[in-house]
Design an enzyme around this catalytic site. Structure first.
Site, PDB file in Angstrom:
ATOM      1  N   PRO A  13       0.788  -1.222   0.000  1.00 53.78           N
ATOM      2  CA  PRO A  13       0.000   0.000   0.000  1.00 53.78           C
ATOM      3  C   PRO A  13       0.826   1.282   0.000  1.00 53.78           C
ATOM      4  O   PRO A  13       1.828   1.388   0.720  1.00 53.78           O
ATOM      5  CB  PRO A  13      -0.802  -0.079   1.293  1.00 53.78           C
ATOM      6  CG  PRO A  13      -0.775  -1.491   1.699  1.00 53.78           C
ATOM      7  CD  PRO A  13       0.403  -2.136   1.071  1.00 53.78           C
ATOM      8  N   ASN A  14       0.360   2.213  -0.802  1.00 52.14           N
ATOM      9  CA  ASN A  14       0.898   3.580  -0.901  1.00 52.14           C
ATOM     10  C   ASN A  14       2.227   3.675  -1.642  1.00 52.14           C
ATOM     11  O   ASN A  14       2.725   4.776  -1.867  1.00 52.14           O
ATOM     12  CB  ASN A  14       1.027   4.244   0.493  1.00 52.14           C
ATOM     13  CG  ASN A  14      -0.316   4.340   1.189  1.00 52.14           C
ATOM     14  OD1 ASN A  14      -1.237   4.920   0.642  1.00 52.14           O
ATOM     15  ND2 ASN A  14      -0.441   3.731   2.355  1.00 52.14           N
ATOM     16  N   ARG A  21       5.168  11.036  -2.261  1.00 55.52           N
ATOM     17  CA  ARG A  21       4.871  10.749  -0.858  1.00 55.52           C
ATOM     18  C   ARG A  21       6.093  10.967   0.038  1.00 55.52           C
ATOM     19  O   ARG A  21       7.120  10.299  -0.158  1.00 55.52           O
ATOM     20  CB  ARG A  21       4.478   9.264  -0.824  1.00 55.52           C
ATOM     21  CG  ARG A  21       4.305   8.692   0.527  1.00 55.52           C
ATOM     22  CD  ARG A  21       4.204   7.179   0.438  1.00 55.52           C
ATOM     23  NE  ARG A  21       3.948   6.657   1.745  1.00 55.52           N
ATOM     24  CZ  ARG A  21       4.229   5.434   2.124  1.00 55.52           C
ATOM     25  NH1 ARG A  21       4.773   4.575   1.277  1.00 55.52           N
ATOM     26  NH2 ARG A  21       3.971   5.045   3.347  1.00 55.52           N
ATOM     27  N   TYR A  26      11.215   8.909   1.660  1.00 56.67           N
ATOM     28  CA  TYR A  26      11.234   7.874   0.616  1.00 56.67           C
ATOM     29  C   TYR A  26      11.963   8.282  -0.672  1.00 56.67           C
ATOM     30  O   TYR A  26      12.117   7.460  -1.569  1.00 56.67           O
ATOM     31  CB  TYR A  26       9.796   7.451   0.285  1.00 56.67           C
ATOM     32  CG  TYR A  26       9.090   6.848   1.473  1.00 56.67           C
ATOM     33  CD1 TYR A  26       9.545   5.655   2.038  1.00 56.67           C
ATOM     34  CD2 TYR A  26       7.990   7.464   2.064  1.00 56.67           C
ATOM     35  CE1 TYR A  26       8.914   5.106   3.149  1.00 56.67           C
ATOM     36  CE2 TYR A  26       7.349   6.914   3.162  1.00 56.67           C
ATOM     37  CZ  TYR A  26       7.817   5.738   3.695  1.00 56.67           C
ATOM     38  OH  TYR A  26       7.196   5.182   4.790  1.00 56.67           O
ATOM     39  N   ASN A  77       8.264  -5.537  -0.601  1.00 60.54           N
ATOM     40  CA  ASN A  77       8.143  -4.380   0.267  1.00 60.54           C
ATOM     41  C   ASN A  77       6.660  -4.296   0.597  1.00 60.54           C
ATOM     42  O   ASN A  77       5.862  -3.792  -0.194  1.00 60.54           O
ATOM     43  CB  ASN A  77       8.625  -3.094  -0.420  1.00 60.54           C
ATOM     44  CG  ASN A  77       8.549  -1.899   0.513  1.00 60.54           C
ATOM     45  OD1 ASN A  77       7.977  -1.993   1.610  1.00 60.54           O
ATOM     46  ND2 ASN A  77       9.103  -0.773   0.103  1.00 60.54           N
ATOM     47  N   ALA A  80       3.113  -0.686   4.845  1.00 58.28           N
ATOM     48  CA  ALA A  80       2.503  -0.680   6.187  1.00 58.28           C
ATOM     49  C   ALA A  80       2.033  -2.071   6.613  1.00 58.28           C
ATOM     50  O   ALA A  80       1.999  -2.379   7.817  1.00 58.28           O
ATOM     51  CB  ALA A  80       1.343   0.300   6.224  1.00 58.28           C
ATOM     52  N   GLU A 101      12.873  -9.410   2.145  1.00 63.75           N
ATOM     53  CA  GLU A 101      12.043  -8.273   2.560  1.00 63.75           C
ATOM     54  C   GLU A 101      12.856  -6.994   2.362  1.00 63.75           C
ATOM     55  O   GLU A 101      14.016  -6.926   2.777  1.00 63.75           O
ATOM     56  CB  GLU A 101      11.678  -8.464   4.041  1.00 63.75           C
ATOM     57  CG  GLU A 101      10.907  -7.308   4.641  1.00 63.75           C
ATOM     58  CD  GLU A 101      10.648  -7.526   6.147  1.00 63.75           C
ATOM     59  OE1 GLU A 101      10.861  -8.658   6.661  1.00 63.75           O
ATOM     60  OE2 GLU A 101      10.242  -6.555   6.797  1.00 63.75           O
ATOM     61  N   HIS A 103      12.786  -2.596   2.546  1.00 66.04           N
ATOM     62  CA  HIS A 103      12.163  -1.309   2.873  1.00 66.04           C
ATOM     63  C   HIS A 103      13.073  -0.200   2.394  1.00 66.04           C
ATOM     64  O   HIS A 103      14.300  -0.287   2.584  1.00 66.04           O
ATOM     65  CB  HIS A 103      11.942  -1.164   4.382  1.00 66.04           C
ATOM     66  CG  HIS A 103      11.070  -2.241   4.924  1.00 66.04           C
ATOM     67  ND1 HIS A 103       9.714  -2.243   4.753  1.00 66.04           N
ATOM     68  CD2 HIS A 103      11.380  -3.394   5.576  1.00 66.04           C
ATOM     69  CE1 HIS A 103       9.216  -3.348   5.291  1.00 66.04           C
ATOM     70  NE2 HIS A 103      10.208  -4.066   5.789  1.00 66.04           N
ATOM     71  N   ARG A 110      12.834   4.827  12.801  1.00 64.56           N
ATOM     72  CA  ARG A 110      11.540   5.513  12.728  1.00 64.56           C
ATOM     73  C   ARG A 110      10.674   5.184  13.958  1.00 64.56           C
ATOM     74  O   ARG A 110      11.178   4.702  14.960  1.00 64.56           O
ATOM     75  CB  ARG A 110      10.881   5.153  11.400  1.00 64.56           C
ATOM     76  CG  ARG A 110      11.763   5.587  10.201  1.00 64.56           C
ATOM     77  CD  ARG A 110      11.085   5.352   8.878  1.00 64.56           C
ATOM     78  NE  ARG A 110       9.863   6.140   8.772  1.00 64.56           N
ATOM     79  CZ  ARG A 110       8.926   5.924   7.841  1.00 64.56           C
ATOM     80  NH1 ARG A 110       9.103   4.949   6.947  1.00 64.56           N
ATOM     81  NH2 ARG A 110       7.844   6.665   7.812  1.00 64.56           N
TER      82      ARG A 110
HETATM   83  C1  DQA Z   1       8.230   1.117   4.003  1.00 68.94           C
HETATM   84  C2  DQA Z   1       8.264   1.346   5.515  1.00 68.94           C
HETATM   85  C3  DQA Z   1       6.894   1.126   6.143  1.00 68.94           C
HETATM   86  O1  DQA Z   1       6.943   1.340   7.533  1.00 68.94           O
HETATM   87  C4  DQA Z   1       5.893   2.088   5.544  1.00 68.94           C
HETATM   88  O2  DQA Z   1       4.600   1.833   6.046  1.00 68.94           O
HETATM   89  C5  DQA Z   1       5.902   2.090   4.053  1.00 68.94           C
HETATM   90  C6  DQA Z   1       7.165   1.948   3.336  1.00 68.94           C
HETATM   91  C7  DQA Z   1       9.575   1.473   3.340  1.00 68.94           C
HETATM   92  O3  DQA Z   1       9.766   1.091   2.189  1.00 68.94           O
HETATM   93  O4  DQA Z   1      10.407   2.168   3.937  1.00 68.94           O
HETATM   94  O5  DQA Z   1       4.860   2.309   3.416  1.00 68.94           O
HETATM   95  O6  DQA Z   1       7.987  -0.260   3.767  1.00 68.94           O
END
Ligand code: DQA
Length: 152
Positions: A13-14, A21, A26, A77, A80, A101, A103, A110
């Protein structure tokens, strides 16, 4: 010609909002930029790439199930959902596909709620805090694993 091993790259998501964003966290690269870089890198590694994004947990679960028995590796990735989803953990454990995994941000620098990942239990490795380069490093690692498996 022999079929290239496929790596599936899943984004949660997102992540479709990358570039717009919270750029201080990011960065300015869009998800399309990340995909382009992954495609170019996969090509040099002799991997086929299946790159996807969804804002829906169930769709991600479906894609993980699809990868079982087909994909040589998974990069995820989960955004959230990393911090909330037992469903993604279960799907990854059932898939039996080597998973890395990723990020973009360093989740350990964070908010405390980002420090726990449900899905790490199903991952062979975790890369965080290195921006889009993390995706390329995950592809390197999976290419190495595919090669090592071929030698056995
Ligand atoms: C994320 C880190 C997560 O905590 C966050 O909710 C994201 C992006 C990252 O790529 O740093 O949406 O996965």
């Amino acid at each position: 010609m022999a079929k290239l091993p496929t790596v599936v790259v899943l984004n949660g998501p997102n992540l479709n909002m990358l570039g717009k964003r919270e750029p201080t966290i990011y960065g300015r690269d869009t998800l399309a930029d990340v995909e382009t870089a992954c495609r170019a890198h996969a090509k040099t590694l002799g991997l086929a790439l299946d790159f996807r994004q969804s804002n829906h947990e169930g769709e991600l679960v479906g894609w993980i199930q699809e990868a079982r028995g087909k994909a040589a590796g998974l990069v995820i990735n989960a955004a959230a959902l990393t911090h909330t989803s037992v469903a993604l953990l279960d799907a990854l454990q059932a898939a039996e596909v080597p998973t890395i995994e990723v990020h973009l941000s360093n989740i350990y620098r964070r908010e405390p709620f980002r420090h726990h990942s449900y899905i790490s239990r199903a991952a062979v490795g975790v890369i965080c805090g290195l921006g889009p380069r993390g995706y390329l490093m995950a592809l390197d690692a999976l290419a190495g694993m595919v090669k090592a498996k071929g030698k056995r």
